[in-house]
Each structure stands twice: as C-alpha cells, then as structure tokens.
Design a protein around this motif. Sequence first.
Motif, mmCIF file in Angstrom:
data_model
loop_
_atom_site.group_PDB
_atom_site.id
_atom_site.type_symbol
_atom_site.label_atom_id
_atom_site.label_comp_id
_atom_site.label_asym_id
_atom_site.label_seq_id
_atom_site.Cartn_x
_atom_site.Cartn_y
_atom_site.Cartn_z
ATOM 1 N N ARG A 122 -4.013 10.718 -1.765
ATOM 2 C CA ARG A 122 -4.148 10.311 -3.169
ATOM 3 C C ARG A 122 -3.762 8.845 -3.359
ATOM 4 N NH1 ARG A 122 -1.033 15.162 -4.273
ATOM 5 N NH2 ARG A 122 -2.423 16.934 -4.674
ATOM 6 N N ASN A 123 -2.793 8.390 -2.584
ATOM 7 C CA ASN A 123 -2.333 7.009 -2.722
ATOM 8 C C ASN A 123 -3.235 6.012 -2.000
ATOM 9 O OD1 ASN A 123 -0.094 5.310 -3.756
ATOM 10 N ND2 ASN A 123 0.188 4.815 -1.588
ATOM 11 N N GLY A 124 -4.202 6.528 -1.250
ATOM 12 C CA GLY A 124 -5.088 5.644 -0.495
ATOM 13 C C GLY A 124 -4.399 4.972 0.675
ATOM 14 N N SER A 125 -3.506 5.700 1.323
ATOM 15 C CA SER A 125 -2.673 5.100 2.372
ATOM 16 C C SER A 125 -3.008 5.586 3.778
ATOM 17 C CB SER A 125 -1.192 5.399 2.086
ATOM 18 O OG SER A 125 -0.804 4.881 0.847
ATOM 19 N N ASN A 181 0.814 -1.212 0.000
ATOM 20 C CA ASN A 181 0.000 0.000 0.000
ATOM 21 C C ASN A 181 0.850 1.266 0.000
ATOM 22 O OD1 ASN A 181 -1.482 2.085 2.204
ATOM 23 N ND2 ASN A 181 -2.731 1.431 0.476
ATOM 24 N N VAL A 182 1.931 1.272 0.764
ATOM 25 C CA VAL A 182 2.712 2.506 0.914
ATOM 26 C C VAL A 182 3.904 2.573 -0.043
ATOM 27 C CG1 VAL A 182 2.044 2.727 3.335
ATOM 28 C CG2 VAL A 182 4.187 1.564 2.761
ATOM 29 N N GLN A 183 4.240 1.473 -0.707
ATOM 30 C CA GLN A 183 5.446 1.476 -1.547
ATOM 31 C C GLN A 183 5.451 2.587 -2.595
ATOM 32 O OE1 GLN A 183 6.172 -1.868 -4.158
ATOM 33 N NE2 GLN A 183 8.382 -1.687 -3.892
ATOM 34 N N HIS A 235 9.809 13.296 -0.314
ATOM 35 C CA HIS A 235 9.156 13.761 0.912
ATOM 36 C C HIS A 235 7.641 13.891 0.729
ATOM 37 C CE1 HIS A 235 12.759 14.521 3.370
ATOM 38 N NE2 HIS A 235 13.325 14.560 2.183
ATOM 39 N N PRO A 236 6.943 12.753 0.621
ATOM 40 C CA PRO A 236 5.491 12.794 0.444
ATOM 41 C C PRO A 236 4.794 13.459 1.622
ATOM 42 C CG PRO A 236 6.242 10.584 0.999
ATOM 43 C CD PRO A 236 7.466 11.389 0.713
ATOM 44 N N GLY A 237 3.761 14.232 1.291
ATOM 45 C CA GLY A 237 2.983 14.922 2.311
ATOM 46 C C GLY A 237 1.615 14.292 2.487
ATOM 47 N N VAL A 238 0.766 14.978 3.234
ATOM 48 C CA VAL A 238 -0.565 14.457 3.546
ATOM 49 C C VAL A 238 -1.364 14.206 2.271
ATOM 50 C CG1 VAL A 238 -2.748 14.955 4.696
ATOM 51 C CG2 VAL A 238 -0.596 15.557 5.807
ATOM 52 N N LEU A 239 -1.287 15.139 1.313
ATOM 53 C CA LEU A 239 -2.061 14.968 0.076
ATOM 54 C C LEU A 239 -1.579 13.750 -0.708
ATOM 55 C CD1 LEU A 239 -2.495 18.644 -1.231
ATOM 56 C CD2 LEU A 239 -4.222 17.139 -0.216
ATOM 57 N N ASP A 240 -0.271 13.511 -0.705
ATOM 58 C CA ASP A 240 0.249 12.325 -1.384
ATOM 59 C C ASP A 240 -0.297 11.055 -0.733
ATOM 60 O OD1 ASP A 240 2.103 13.595 -3.295
ATOM 61 O OD2 ASP A 240 3.182 14.209 -1.497
ATOM 62 N N VAL A 241 -0.356 11.055 0.604
ATOM 63 C CA VAL A 241 -0.875 9.895 1.337
ATOM 64 C C VAL A 241 -2.331 9.661 0.991
ATOM 65 C CG1 VAL A 241 -1.415 9.006 3.640
ATOM 66 C CG2 VAL A 241 0.790 10.135 3.215
ATOM 67 N N SER A 244 -5.113 4.518 5.902
ATOM 68 C CA SER A 244 -5.268 3.420 6.854
ATOM 69 C C SER A 244 -3.925 2.872 7.333
ATOM 70 C CB SER A 244 -6.084 2.286 6.222
ATOM 71 O OG SER A 244 -5.409 1.764 5.082
ATOM 72 N N SER A 245 -2.863 3.146 6.578
ATOM 73 C CA SER A 245 -1.541 2.652 6.960
ATOM 74 C C SER A 245 -0.772 3.622 7.854
ATOM 75 C CB SER A 245 -0.706 2.370 5.698
ATOM 76 O OG SER A 245 -1.315 1.393 4.891
ATOM 77 N N VAL A 246 -1.310 4.835 8.029
ATOM 78 C CA VAL A 246 -0.591 5.862 8.787
ATOM 79 C C VAL A 246 -0.305 5.436 10.220
ATOM 80 C CG1 VAL A 246 -0.763 8.199 9.737
ATOM 81 C CG2 VAL A 246 -1.280 7.770 7.329
ATOM 82 N N PRO A 247 -1.291 4.886 10.981
ATOM 83 C CA PRO A 247 -0.978 4.495 12.365
ATOM 84 C C PRO A 247 0.185 3.508 12.452
ATOM 85 C CG PRO A 247 -3.345 4.511 12.013
ATOM 86 C CD PRO A 247 -2.721 4.698 10.662
ATOM 87 N N PHE A 248 0.227 2.560 11.523
ATOM 88 C CA PHE A 248 1.349 1.616 11.507
ATOM 89 C C PHE A 248 2.657 2.351 11.233
ATOM 90 C CE2 PHE A 248 4.385 -0.925 9.151
ATOM 91 C CZ PHE A 248 4.450 -2.104 9.872
ATOM 92 N N MET A 249 2.669 3.212 10.221
ATOM 93 C CA MET A 249 3.894 3.884 9.818
ATOM 94 C C MET A 249 4.437 4.799 10.910
ATOM 95 S SD MET A 249 4.594 2.679 6.852
ATOM 96 C CE MET A 249 5.809 3.820 6.198
ATOM 97 N N LEU A 250 3.570 5.272 11.789
ATOM 98 C CA LEU A 250 3.997 6.167 12.860
ATOM 99 C C LEU A 250 4.405 5.417 14.119
ATOM 100 C CD1 LEU A 250 1.390 9.070 12.541
ATOM 101 C CD2 LEU A 250 3.696 8.917 11.569
ATOM 102 N N SER A 251 4.299 4.094 14.089
ATOM 103 C CA SER A 251 4.636 3.276 15.251
ATOM 104 C C SER A 251 6.124 2.956 15.275
ATOM 105 C CB SER A 251 3.834 1.969 15.229
ATOM 106 O OG SER A 251 2.441 2.218 15.190
ATOM 107 N N SER A 252 6.552 2.320 16.359
ATOM 108 C CA SER A 252 7.912 1.795 16.433
ATOM 109 C C SER A 252 7.879 0.309 16.096
ATOM 110 C CB SER A 252 8.490 1.984 17.835
ATOM 111 O OG SER A 252 7.848 1.100 18.750
ATOM 112 N N LEU A 253 9.030 -0.219 15.678
ATOM 113 C CA LEU A 253 9.113 -1.645 15.398
ATOM 114 C C LEU A 253 8.792 -2.450 16.652
ATOM 115 C CD1 LEU A 253 9.879 -4.053 13.590
ATOM 116 C CD2 LEU A 253 12.239 -3.730 14.328
ATOM 117 N N GLY A 254 9.304 -1.990 17.807
ATOM 118 C CA GLY A 254 9.033 -2.696 19.051
ATOM 119 C C GLY A 254 7.540 -2.799 19.326
#
Length: 473
Positions: free
Chosen positions: A155-158, A138-140, A147-153, A160-170
């Motif tokens: 437009r890409n339909g991403s 989804n995010v690839q 440097h994609p911004g909010v509008l890019d996210v 729903s992936s934002v909470p994951f992307m803002l998390s830590s691996l741990g």
Amino acid sequence: MSTAASPKIIIIGAGVGGLSAGIRLARQGHAVQILEARDQAGGLASGLTVGGFTFDAGPYILLDKPGLEWAFAHLGIAAGALPLTPIEAVYHVLHEDGTTTAFDRNLEATAAAFEAQYPGSGKQYQAFVEKTGAIHRNVQPLTFHSHPGVLDVIRNGSLSSVPFMLSSLGGVLEKSGLPAPVRAGIGIWTHIAGQPMAQAPAPMAFVPSLFHGVGAYYPRGGMRAVAELLTETALAAGVEIRYGTKVAAIEADRGRTSGVVTAAGEFLPATAVMSDASGIGTYVELVEDFPAPEKEKLRQLPLQSPGTCVYLAVKGRRPPYYVRFKLRGTGCTAFVQPGLLAPELAQNGWYPARLISPLAHATADALGTEGQHQLMDEQLAEPWWQEGIAEYRVLHRRTTFEWGRDYNLYRDSMNPVMTAQLMRKGRLAHRSPTIKNLYLTGSSTHPGQWVSFCAIAGILAADCLTHDHPVHA
C-alpha cells in the motif's frame, strides 16, 4: 502481600516510550499509572547533575526531527515546544592511520572535502546520500505502523525498497564504491550500537541523508529536555507517576495479566499492563507464565552494552565538531562537547564534556569493573581528545555495571543488538502475542534506538491497547 484497588492501565518504566504511551492513553480517556523504579523520569534519555554541571545520560544527538514532530503532534504537544539548535559541524572521525573524515550539515562541503582526499569520491558520496535519502523518504511512513506487514509495504509503494531494507549496512556500503575511510566514517554509529557492519541493518545508511537533509539537532537544555517535556505533559494529562517503585513481577494467570507485584510485595491490579522496561527482561524476568522455550530464544539474542562514560569538566573547547570519534579496531571512543552548542553551560570557563567508549557486551563482561576502570584511565591519557583543551577534571565515571545498577537495565544492556537478521524478523511486538493484556513499548519494539522512535513506539503501543480496551463515554 498487600493489595491496592481500582484497576487501571499500569506502565512499567517512565522512559520516553512509557511517558509517550501514558500521555496517549490518558488523552484517550484511560486512567494511567506509571511505576518508575528511579527517582527521576526519562530512563536513559534523562540527565544528571554532578560537580555543578548538567549532563545528558544517554543520547548524543537528535537525527529524526520529523519523527519526533509526528510523535509530539499525536501527543498534543505544540510545535516549537522543544527549541532545537541545528548542528552544522556534526562529527569528525580520527582513523587508526592518522587520517580523518569529517561530516558537516552541508552536503556540498562534505563531498568537496572527500573529493580533495580521495579524487572521485565527492560525486560518489553525493550519489550515495541522494539514493539512501530517496529510500528513506519512501519507507518512512512505515515507521508509523506497528509492525508493518507485506500489505502495508504494498500500500505504501515500498516494494522496490525491500531488497535494500533486507540488506546489511556492510553490503550497502560495499556497493557504494566509496573509499574505505569514508565507509568507516558513515558506519561509525554501528560501534555505538555494538553492531559489526556486516551484521548491522541497512537503514543505518540513512544517517548521512538525515543530517544533510532534515538536519541534526541538539535540544535547548540537552537531550534530557525531551524527557522533561514529556514528563510535564504526562502530569498535565492526568498521568500518575509513582517514583521509587520497582516492579518485581507481572501477574499472569492462564495467559492473561491481572496486575503487577512491586519489589515491596504490593499487588497492584490493572486492566492491562504495558512495559517500558527491557523487552527481553519483561518476558524473561517479570512474566513467570511465559513458555520456557521462548524465554530461552530471547536469552540468546545478542545484547547492546551501554559502554563506559567519563563525565568531565574541561577548560576550553575544540571546535567545530560536536562529536569527535577515534576508531580503534572494532571499537571507538567518542568525545562529546555540548558546550559548542550550548555555551550557557559554561562555569568560569569550564564546560561539561563526556568521553564515551562503547563496548561489546561480551567485552564488557570480560573486562570486569577493574578492567573497565583501567580502560577509562588509558583513554583519559590519550592526547587526541585533549587538543584545544587546557585542563580537565574527572567528575564522575560509569562502568557498564553501574549503568545497569543505576538504570535497572536487564543484564547491564540497553537493547538487543539491532542486526540485519533481527530487522528482517521484526522487533518485539507492541501487543504481546502470548500474554493477553500485556503490551510493550520503547526501543525494544521499534526499528531504531533514537528518542523519536521510542516516542513513536509509545503511541503505537497505546493505540494497540486502546483498540483492545476501548474507552466508552
């Protein structure tokens, strides 16, 4: 100070990012000159020959084949120009309690092994790989934006992936419910990058879905073959590469670059300057006309150390795993065996291998040269990596300080550590927000440190420059 004429685009550093930017700019019609301090292109992705054996200097493995293919397509490099060997037995982790976890290309086989060790974990692992793989797909596309911004996210339909992307691996691994040894095995790459799992960015969780999905690869001729192909392509595109030329300063008057000054005192005028040197080092050391408070903020970013490396000739091999890791507290040691994938590297039954120990930047400084050599001696004496190896010879060693000296690294570091916090803030911009006609490329400017991401960064930075400085027919 002597002066050269004919302003052109000057790129500082012939790493993967600098070479890719040079090719892209030349194909867009710019006159391009790359200044490289060393006598060889490729930066940390280059190789070296010692004791008659060839070695990769930096990266172990190619995980992002689609990203590199995207970059090659945008650089006019034909598909198949870089032959790749798939890695079936990817890596093996020896834990401190003597247990092991192993990761193969085949998802079902890997999950079955986990199931046998930890009942119930096989399905959990498969679910984890499927979930993170879907998020990655989804995010690839955002990888190919500067440097994609909010509008890019959006437009890409991403979204729903934002909470994951803002998390830590741990945090991501904790929610997976996987057994601790499996989580430690997935997170082994954080040790390479000097990232505690609690601070490492969530996209590090994509690694299993990548090698189970698109696969992990070793280029024929080694990872350095990527840099060699880019160098050949750059020269064919008309890029001038000037070796043995270290840049001492980027001239900037009233916030606008005019060229660079070499360590020999030569001023080279430029229409624009692009730096493939350290992003932090570019602003802190090369640009005098840069706000002091901003310099201080950059100085405070945590840095990634290259660690220590022992270059070996080994008699025999230990299949099947290309990389074997030994965990040790918050660190690890890696034994890399390219001879398993490239048997042609053998010489009378001897193969090249590397014993690599990532170190936190502060730890490397605290150990000093003597301490790092002692550490390498201790690790050479350990039996875990010698199983299946009849004999070995030490051909060369590198401390973190020697990495810094040999590759002109800023404070003996490769990059700022890619923490989840830095991921949220964004990497250094391809187009400098404070200095006109200054652009940055390489791993400091893209959300990852793979050769593919450096190549993508070069293309994105070049496109920013051409947008600002179009070539008129």
